[in-house]
Design an enzyme around this catalytic site. Structure first.
Site, mmCIF file in Angstrom:
data_model
loop_
_atom_site.group_PDB
_atom_site.id
_atom_site.type_symbol
_atom_site.label_atom_id
_atom_site.label_comp_id
_atom_site.label_asym_id
_atom_site.label_seq_id
_atom_site.Cartn_x
_atom_site.Cartn_y
_atom_site.Cartn_z
ATOM 1 N N ARG A 21 36.179 39.982 48.235
ATOM 2 C CA ARG A 21 37.091 39.158 47.440
ATOM 3 C C ARG A 21 36.831 37.664 47.640
ATOM 4 N NH1 ARG A 21 41.407 41.788 45.183
ATOM 5 N NH2 ARG A 21 42.383 39.774 44.810
ATOM 6 N N MET A 28 38.536 36.590 43.437
ATOM 7 C CA MET A 28 38.935 35.208 43.708
ATOM 8 C C MET A 28 39.117 35.002 45.212
ATOM 9 S SD MET A 28 39.778 33.604 40.694
ATOM 10 C CE MET A 28 41.193 32.592 41.026
ATOM 11 N N CYS A 29 40.109 35.662 45.770
ATOM 12 C CA CYS A 29 40.348 35.465 47.193
ATOM 13 C C CYS A 29 41.000 36.717 47.781
ATOM 14 C CB CYS A 29 41.284 34.290 47.448
ATOM 15 S SG CYS A 29 40.664 32.752 46.795
ATOM 16 N N GLY A 30 40.902 36.827 49.086
ATOM 17 C CA GLY A 30 41.597 37.892 49.774
ATOM 18 C C GLY A 30 42.487 37.290 50.845
#
Lengths: 231, 467
Positions: free
Chosen positions: A32, A1-3
């Site tokens: 990510r 999803m995200c980092g």
């Protein structure tokens, strides 16, 4: 999803290396979030006043850091984000960090499940939004609370009460660096602290190249706990 | 009464009856057999049909909505390990003692008179066991019901039957009833066969006589005077108890705003599927709007006047299960209220009843009313085959109160589990965090009424916004 990554420097000798260290940390978070990336960097201006600058764009973190010369920038703290978009568009506006108030920035990893209702309530209080991104709702919610006199820690604790879903948040103001995870603490986070700095990232390997990491206190932030460092 | 026409060609006895032509039983859409029967009954009796229950016609309902539960972009909660909060607070606007419920599901007002005293007490005990409230009804508060109910909402109705300051002070909340979903614009009705001596005494009326309550409250007409009435109720109870205003769903947006202007802490909106003990069939089927449309209008009205955070919304009318409750909450209700559902749990429309520990078949008694288990709407007759909507001691004995209480508890718990199952799957740790954005509609009608997109599109009929 995200980092997400963040660095709060205690030792002024490291200030010239802020951009270089953060750019390298952010690069580690490419897998990510390959859609877009961004950073908020805090430094002191010529009048010794704190100044926050946001650099964000669509693309890979390495390209964006090069585009804006991030590695050459100095400062006392910064946060960064790599985005894998979930429900809203891939644009520069939708990229993190969100800056809902002067010198305030937020990066988020996770997904809020009641952001539409919180957004409606904020809108009825006159708050204006730029995107339909759920993270912007959290950013504006926190800024709204701080604007009404709450300190950052209290505003984050109110997020735990008002906002549902899964989230690891990293929020900065001119003087503060704060980390908080939801009660499930499913979205990863690791913090490393030395006498020189506090660093935070979604995954440890983003911290592995920091100077003195071998002797750092490394821990996973506990659920529903607000961790704050003040300059 | 049908007349048989003589056949033009008398048939010899041995001749087999000719096969009916293929279109012999062609059903008329305008005059289907049930309409034919209704016309025949009106021609026989010379008056409208009176019955209980709620709307039986097909209507757009919550069944026409589905949830967009979590997957990759959002994450679900574990059903057995992760908590999903159901606590609900009603009456935070002015009342110094708001109602705190463990679940957002309450028992709607049903009168002692329409129901037997033991049925009312069973509902009260079940509600208390699951941490929710129950509600009196036209005709006042019984001792049994007060004793059985931890949280009891006392209705203030146009009839004034059984309304007095003593019971007002014994209540936990007050519900000013303007209208009912089954008959918005109409008053209560209790046919003579249910007006027992006790019912009559509570209402200061003669026993055995049909009772038609007022459709307008004698103390107020309109919101300006209602404001005074609400203030009077608050003063009589020291500003402690929440004041609900219950509306039959018609001009919902205006009525909700006016109820708030008049000082309501809680607005109750009862859609046209709402049940009744007795009223005209024409009212049940042809007045008011479906609950699905009502909840969205009510929630929108509260938001428009910026009162959604202060005034709670209770929605009722055809709420049957956790899916209905979850959808009502998602569309903006704080809680739902149920009447018919708990009655069915109690034994209404059951083929059997339990008396002295033995199960008895009641089919013959349903047949005597001209119906069958599963179809009965004959509450108005007072001849309830399972002893719930009756004042006849012989029939009342057919309801085993403990057995009934247990069943209502089971039902309310099951509905709550269904509600939290859906909420968790939508990634909510609190059922009150369900929101319209969690829903899509299966029909254009439901999409337009609920204000959510038609499934598979971002089209909300009637809205310029696309989601």
């Amino acid at each position: 999803m995200c980092g997400i990554v963040g660095l709060h420097l205690k030792n002024p000798e490291l200030y010239p290396r802020l951009g270089e260290l953060l750019a390298s940390m952010l690069d580690c978070m490419t897998s990510r979030g390959p859609d877009s990336a961004g950073l908020a960097l805090y430094g002191d201006d010529a009048d010794h006043q704190p100044r926050m600058e946001i650099f964000k764009d669509v693309g890979l973190p390495r390209e964006i850091c090069e585009r804006y010369g991030v590695a050459k920038r100095s400062g006392y703290q910064g946060i960064g984000h790599t985005r894998m978009a979930t429900e809203s568009a891939v644009t520069t506006e939708h990229s993190h960090p969100f800056a809902p108030a002067e010198n305030m920035a937020l990066v988020h990893n996770g997904s809020f499940s009641n952001h539409a209702s919180v957004r409606r309530r904020l809108e009825s209080d006159g708050i204006r939004f730029v995107t339909d991104n759920d993270s912007e709702v959290a950013a504006r919610y926190i800024a709204h609370q701080v604007g009404h006199g709450a300190d950052l820690g209290d505003a984050l604790r109110m997020v735990l009460k008002e906002m549902d879903g899964f989230f690891t948040l990293l929020v900065t103001t001119a003087t503060q660096f704060a980390v908080m995870r939801d009660s499930f603490a499913c979205k990863p986070a690791v913090i490393a602290e030395t006498t020189d700095y506090v660093a935070m990232a979604s995954e440890y390997h983003a911290l592995a190249s920091l100077p003195g990491i071998g002797s750092a206190t490394v821990f996973e932030p506990a659920p529903e706990e607000v961790y704050t460092w003040t300059r | 009464m049908t007349e048989t026409l003589p056949s033009s060609l008398p048939l010899a006895e041995s001749t087999p009856a000719p096969a009916l032509p293929a279109d012999a039983r062609r059903r008329s859409h305008t005059f289907p057999p049930e309409v034919v029967a209704q016309i025949q009954r009106m021609a026989d009796e010379g008056h409208y049909e009176i019955r209980g229950w709620g709307a039986k016609r097909h209507l757009p309902t919550f069944d026409d909505l589905v949830f967009l539960t979590a997957s990759v972009s959002r994450y679900p909660l574990e059903g057995y390990r992760e908590k999903c909060e159901t606590k609900t607070v009603l009456g935070t606007r002015y009342a110094s003692k708001p109602i705190e419920l463990d679940i957002p599901i309450t028992i709607a007002g049903m009168s002692f008179g329409a129901l037997s005293a033991s049925a009312k007490a069973a509902l009260g005990r079940a509600a208390s066991a699951v941490g929710t409230s129950t509600t009196t009804g036209d005709g006042g508060m019984t001792e049994e019901e007060r004793a059985a109910s931890k949280l009891l909402v006392y209705q203030c109705l146009p009839s004034r039957y059984g309304f007095n300051p003593k019971h007002l002070r014994m209540a936990d909340a007050i519900e000013v009833v303007i209208g009912q979903g089954a008959k918005p614009g109409g008053g209560g009705m209790l046919l003579g066969q249910k007006v027992s001596q006790r019912v009559a005494d509570m209402r200061t009326l003669p026993p055995g006589i049909d009772q038609r309550s007022a459709s307008r409250h004698p103390d107020w007409v309109g919101p300006d005077d209602l404001r005074i009435k609400i203030e009077e109720l608050r003063e009589a109870t020291g500003w402690e108890k929440p004041v609900y205003v219950k509306l039959g769903a018609t001009r919902v947006a205006n009525d909700v705003k006016l109820a708030v202007a008049a000082g309501a802490d809680v607005v109750v909106v009862d859609g046209m599927q709402g049940g009744t003990g007795a009223t005209q069939d024409v009212f049940i089927e042809h007045a008011g709007i479906p609950t699905l449309a009502a909840v969205r209008l009510a929630a929108e009205a509260l938001r428009e006047i910026d009162m959604a955070d202060q005034v709670q919304l209770i929605v009722s009318g055809g709420i049957r299960n956790g899916a209905d409750a979850a959808k009502a909450l998602a569309l903006g209700a704080t809680a739902v209220s149920m009447g018919v559902g708990p009655l069915i749990a109690l034994g209404c429309n059951s083929r059997t009843y339990l008396q002295d520990g033995v199960e008895h078949d009641a089919t013959a008694d349903y047949r005597a009313l001209g119906t069958e288990p599963g179809y009965c709407h004959h509450m108005h007759t007072g001849m309830c085959p399972v002893g719930i909507s009756t004042q006849d001691p012989r029939l009342e004995a057919r309801l085993d109160p403990e057995w009934g209480t247990r069943r209502v508890i089971n039902y309310l718990k099951s509905v709550t589990m269904e509600l939290t199952t859906l909420a968790r799957a939508c990634g909510k740790s609190n059922v009150h965090n369900l929101e319209p954005e969690d829903l899509v509609a299966l029909t254009i009608e439901a999409a337009a009424m609920a204000g959510v997109p038609l499934a598979g599109t971002n089209w909300v009929p009637g809205s310029s916004d696309c989601r």
